[in-house]
Design a protein around this motif. Structure first.
Motif, mmCIF file in Angstrom:
data_model
loop_
_atom_site.group_PDB
_atom_site.id
_atom_site.type_symbol
_atom_site.label_atom_id
_atom_site.label_comp_id
_atom_site.label_asym_id
_atom_site.label_seq_id
_atom_site.Cartn_x
_atom_site.Cartn_y
_atom_site.Cartn_z
ATOM 1 N N ASP A 157 97.026 14.305 34.652
ATOM 2 C CA ASP A 157 97.647 14.510 34.982
ATOM 3 C C ASP A 157 96.857 16.492 35.326
ATOM 4 O O ASP A 157 97.206 16.550 36.285
ATOM 5 C CB ASP A 157 98.840 14.666 35.258
ATOM 6 C CG ASP A 157 99.672 13.686 35.238
ATOM 7 O OD1 ASP A 157 99.457 13.182 36.552
ATOM 8 O OD2 ASP A 157 100.566 13.496 34.710
ATOM 9 N N TRP A 158 96.077 16.355 34.450
ATOM 10 C CA TRP A 158 95.412 17.671 34.750
ATOM 11 C C TRP A 158 93.948 18.352 33.648
ATOM 12 O O TRP A 158 94.410 17.224 33.263
ATOM 13 C CB TRP A 158 96.633 18.837 33.744
ATOM 14 C CG TRP A 158 97.864 19.162 32.673
ATOM 15 C CD1 TRP A 158 98.957 18.337 32.474
ATOM 16 C CD2 TRP A 158 97.182 19.102 31.647
ATOM 17 N NE1 TRP A 158 98.960 18.088 31.212
ATOM 18 C CE2 TRP A 158 97.878 18.495 30.605
ATOM 19 C CE3 TRP A 158 96.161 19.914 31.200
ATOM 20 C CZ2 TRP A 158 97.990 18.271 29.616
ATOM 21 C CZ3 TRP A 158 96.098 19.433 29.568
ATOM 22 C CH2 TRP A 158 96.390 18.800 29.010
ATOM 23 N N ALA A 159 94.121 19.163 33.863
ATOM 24 C CA ALA A 159 92.878 19.850 32.663
ATOM 25 C C ALA A 159 92.825 20.855 32.942
ATOM 26 O O ALA A 159 93.219 22.618 33.754
ATOM 27 C CB ALA A 159 91.312 19.575 33.983
ATOM 28 N N ARG A 177 89.437 18.168 40.848
ATOM 29 C CA ARG A 177 88.393 18.011 41.649
ATOM 30 C C ARG A 177 87.593 18.496 41.803
ATOM 31 O O ARG A 177 86.209 18.881 42.218
ATOM 32 C CB ARG A 177 89.172 18.206 43.362
ATOM 33 C CG ARG A 177 89.783 19.604 43.260
ATOM 34 C CD ARG A 177 90.395 19.481 44.833
ATOM 35 N NE ARG A 177 90.787 20.175 44.733
ATOM 36 C CZ ARG A 177 91.439 21.047 45.200
ATOM 37 N NH1 ARG A 177 92.921 20.385 43.868
ATOM 38 N NH2 ARG A 177 92.362 22.609 45.717
ATOM 39 N N LYS A 178 87.616 19.747 40.921
ATOM 40 C CA LYS A 178 87.207 21.168 40.148
ATOM 41 C C LYS A 178 86.416 20.847 38.978
ATOM 42 O O LYS A 178 85.261 21.554 38.685
ATOM 43 C CB LYS A 178 87.883 22.874 40.245
ATOM 44 C CG LYS A 178 88.277 22.198 41.832
ATOM 45 C CD LYS A 178 86.971 22.712 42.916
ATOM 46 C CE LYS A 178 87.556 23.178 44.362
ATOM 47 N NZ LYS A 178 86.710 23.878 45.184
#
Length: 758
Positions: A157-159, A177-178
């Motif tokens: 879900d995250w980075a 998305r980045k």
């Protein structure tokens, strides 16, 4: 006594703290009594009167400014300043005022997430009893950089990015998305798109570039460069521009230059060098003098001022030398081919041509654009072997050449008359032996004269590695500067000094000419200020413990002579490294400036950098200015060139930091499979949090944390370079021999940890 607030009765101290916080957090606001009472909820007459009295005292102390009979504001003149924020991994952040004042401590909670090097505005906090002076960041004026390097962590879900820089205390959140395809454990460059503010607490960024997997050599070296905002690849449009440069040397170009193609000329460089930017020529003149040409690649002939290549070179300002690679200032076609003074190829140069007698006294000299054709490309090792084979080499160490003692037999053997060295009865060994032996003999005489005139003798070796095809270090060692290195160095020093004098030094002795010396033409000088007096005093106190003496006052020459005697006396002793370390700390850093103050370390009144335009932008600036002045041009704009000098000095420091980081990384990598091994070492540095020790066998350095020193509390005496246990009185002093065991090797942090061996 005032009423209770939050369970405590308000007294003068509490009211004072409330007022300080109010004004510091609103540095540009003027507050009336009514606004202050309301903001601080002071609703009784005694509390209001106490606040008014306290503000009156704060105005007397210059903390506040009285705007009217019933309003105050923070005294911006004394309490708010702009400067640079310095972030430290141990939390001891500091603020360096622009006016050169003393650094001030900034606690993490008061840092506003400022990064190292950020231009900030701070408000000084009222000093608490028995506390150091503190400042609070109230505005980030300008970010030093907005790109961060680190390791990616990517979940469902995250980075986020875990920064490589230990001083960066926050992870950076990255929208999925980045990510630009980045995966967990990739080394990445991330651009910050949102810094923390009153509404958002997190730092948010987007991936700019994926450097590779953590631990891969290329990824790690590129990460070091990116961390310092240094380029790790060359822009294609700049390389394309270099490919279009016409390397043809026309007959018209040859006609306007002095022709040295038929004079013996050679380059002497490291064996793995590709960019040969200096060559030496030598021939005997009919007058009996030796003509020595110092030929420097004429880079500015090909790189035009203001061109796309020039702009890129200016931004870089220097080539960068990591352990396993060179990141060139100029595109490869220029630095390794067109401009490089390769053997058996005609090359354009800017040259300083000297006429020297047998004692290396300069009888005549001139500056000229030339064409050369190098006869031979030598590695330092080849020339050194030739000198040793002919019995004219010595193995004595010194910085930038030089002998340790002018009275030693080795020193005297170096000043052997040329007629003896070149005696017909003496059969010389090796190709071009006569020319190289004469160059070496002249260099030694130049060096002896330089040290007699006050050059400082330092010998600081640097750690080097042999690496395999994958970039892994397989051997660690120190390189020593030998006669072949010093030969080249001495003629480069002479050329740099001579061209600097030609612009800056009054040509004549009349009072009129002396009066005009301050109006000399603009030139970027390489300047080096005198040592810090307090640090010299620290050196005197430190060396006295070993029975040495050093002067800290008197003429510049007397201090230098005393320093050189100290270096000679300490050579070969166990305390040599420690003494050289403390002596170097007393020295100022050399830098570039159009305001000439001379070069203390070299004892030159005028000195510049002329001899390496392939790898240093200041040398290109000097070439262009000298060419213009030779053509009769007026002086260049001083302010403009001082700005250029500051940029080049800054970039030099940044590139040195990157180079040091690459050495640290390779050092930790080299020791990573040696955990548990024990070695003889010596104490190479001391801090309040640990002892740095250098292994005698391979010169790798690690730290023993204070917490690992044993069951005692240790105090660090910075002035005397010693750590002392309070209970057992155990002492650890700079230079002491110790036995260490390798405990940890952290490649991520480039940290090597030792413990004391049993």
């Amino acid at each position: 006594m005032g009423k209770k607030k939050g369970g405590k009765r308000l007294g003068k101290k509490q009211v004072s703290e409330l007022l300080q916080n109010l004004f510091q957090h609103n540095p540009n606001e003027t507050f009336s009594f009514k606004q202050i009472f309301k903001a601080l909820k002071l609703d009784t007459h005694p509390l209001k009167m106490l606040a008014i009295d306290t503000m009156e005292e704060m105005a007397w102390d210059d903390f506040l400014s009285k705007v009217s009979d019933n309003s105050y504001r923070l005294n911006l003149k004394t309490q708010v300043q702009e400067g640079t924020f310095r972030r430290k991994a141990n939390g001891r952040n500091s603020f360096l005022p622009d006016d050169g004042g003393t650094p001030v401590f900034v606690a993490e909670r008061n840092s506003m997430s400022a990064m190292d090097g950020d231009k900030v505005k701070v408000s000084y906090m009222a000093r608490r009893d028995k506390h150091i002076k503190e400042a609070m960041v109230i505005e980030i004026v300008r970010r030093a950089h907005d790109q961060i390097v680190g390791k990616l962590r990517v979940d469902q879900d995250w980075a986020f990015l875990i920064p490589q820089d230990a001083t960066f205390v926050h992870d950076i959140i990255i929208p999925k998305r980045k990510l630009k395809g980045g995966k967990t454990d990739d080394k990445a460059v991330v651009k910050v798109t949102q810094w923390p503010d009153h509404e958002h607490k997190n730092i948010i960024g987007s991936v700019v570039d994926i450097l590779g997997k953590t631990g891969e050599n290329n990824a790690e070296m590129h990460a070091i460069l990116a961390q310092y905002n240094l380029p790790y690849k060359y822009p294609k449009n700049v390389e394309d521009a270099a490919d279009k440069i016409d390397a043809t040397i026309t007959p018209q170009e040859i006609e306007r230059r002095e022709d040295f193609r038929d004079v013996f000329t050679c380059t002497i460089d490291p064996k793995d060098a590709k960019d040969f930017d200096d060559a030496l020529s030598i021939r005997k003149l009919d007058s009996g003098l030796w003509e020595v040409g110092v030929h420097i690649a004429d880079v500015s002939h090909y790189v035009k001022e203001g061109s796309i290549i020039d702009k890129e070179a200016y931004n870089r300002a220097t080539s960068i030398y990591l352990v396993d690679r060179t990141i060139p200032m100029l595109p490869e076609r220029l630095c390794n081919f067109i401009c490089s003074l390769r053997p058996d190829e005609e090359k354009l140069c800017y040259s300083v041509i000297f006429q020297l007698d047998d004692e290396a006294n300069v009888k005549k000299w001139h500056l000229a654009h030339t064409i050369i054709k190098s006869n031979r490309r030598y590695a330092y090792e080849e020339v050194q072997q030739l000198l040793e084979d002919n019995g004219v080499a010595i193995d004595m160490r010194s910085e930038e050449g030089g002998v340790r003692s002018e009275n030693s037999s080795a020193a005297k053997s170096n000043l052997t008359p040329l007629s003896t060295l070149l005696s017909p009865r003496k059969k010389l060994k090796g190709e071009n032996a006569t020319e190289l032996i004469v160059l070496d003999a002249l260099a030694k005489k130049l060096r002896a004269a330089r040290f007699k005139n006050g050059s400082v003798k330092f010998d600081r070796e640097e750690l080097h590695f042999d690496i395999d095809e994958n970039g892994k270090p397989v051997k660690a060692y120190f390189k020593t500067s030998k006669d072949a290195n010093k030969l080249i160095e001495e003629f480069m020093l002479l050329a740099n000094k001579t061209v600097a004098e030609s612009v800056g030094k009054p040509q004549g002795k009349s009072s009129k000419l002396k009066a005009q010396s301050s109006k000399s033409k603009t030139l970027p000088y390489r300047v080096h200020d005198q040592p810090d007096p307090q640090k010299l005093e620290n050196l005197r106190q430190f060396v006295s413990k070993f029975g040495y003496k050093v002067k800290t006052s008197g003429t510049k020459g007397a201090i230098t002579k005393s320093l050189n005697a100290l270096m000679s006396d300490a050579e070969g002793t166990r305390e040599q490294n420690a003494i050289e370390t403390v002596a170097l700390r007393a020295m100022m850093k050399a830098k570039y400036s159009v305001h000439n103050i001379g070069h203390y370390g070299l004892a030159f009144d005028y000195y510049t950098h002329f001899t390496s335009p392939i790898r240093r932008y200041p040398d290109m600036m000097v070439h262009r200015l000298l060419t213009k002045y030779q053509a009769g041009a007026r002086s260049a704009n001083k302010d403009k060139y001082e700005e250029f000098c500051e940029h080049c000095s800054d970039m030099e420091q940044v590139s040195q930091n990157a180079e040091r980081d690459s050495i640290k990384y390779k050092m930790v990598e080299f020791m990573a499979d040696k955990i548990g091994n024990t070695y003889d070492a010596h104490i190479s540095g001391l801090t309040s949090y640990g002892i740095y020790a250098q292994i005698d066998e391979n010169h790798c350095e690690g730290m023993i944390p204070i917490r690992d020193l044993g069951n005692d509390y240790y105090d660090f005496d910075e002035k005397n370079f010693v750590i002392v246990g309070r209970r057992n009185h155990t002492k650890y002093q700079l230079g002491d021999p110790i036995r260490i065991q390798v405990a940890r090797a952290n490649l991520e942090r480039k940290q090597l940890d030792f413990t004391l061996a049993e």
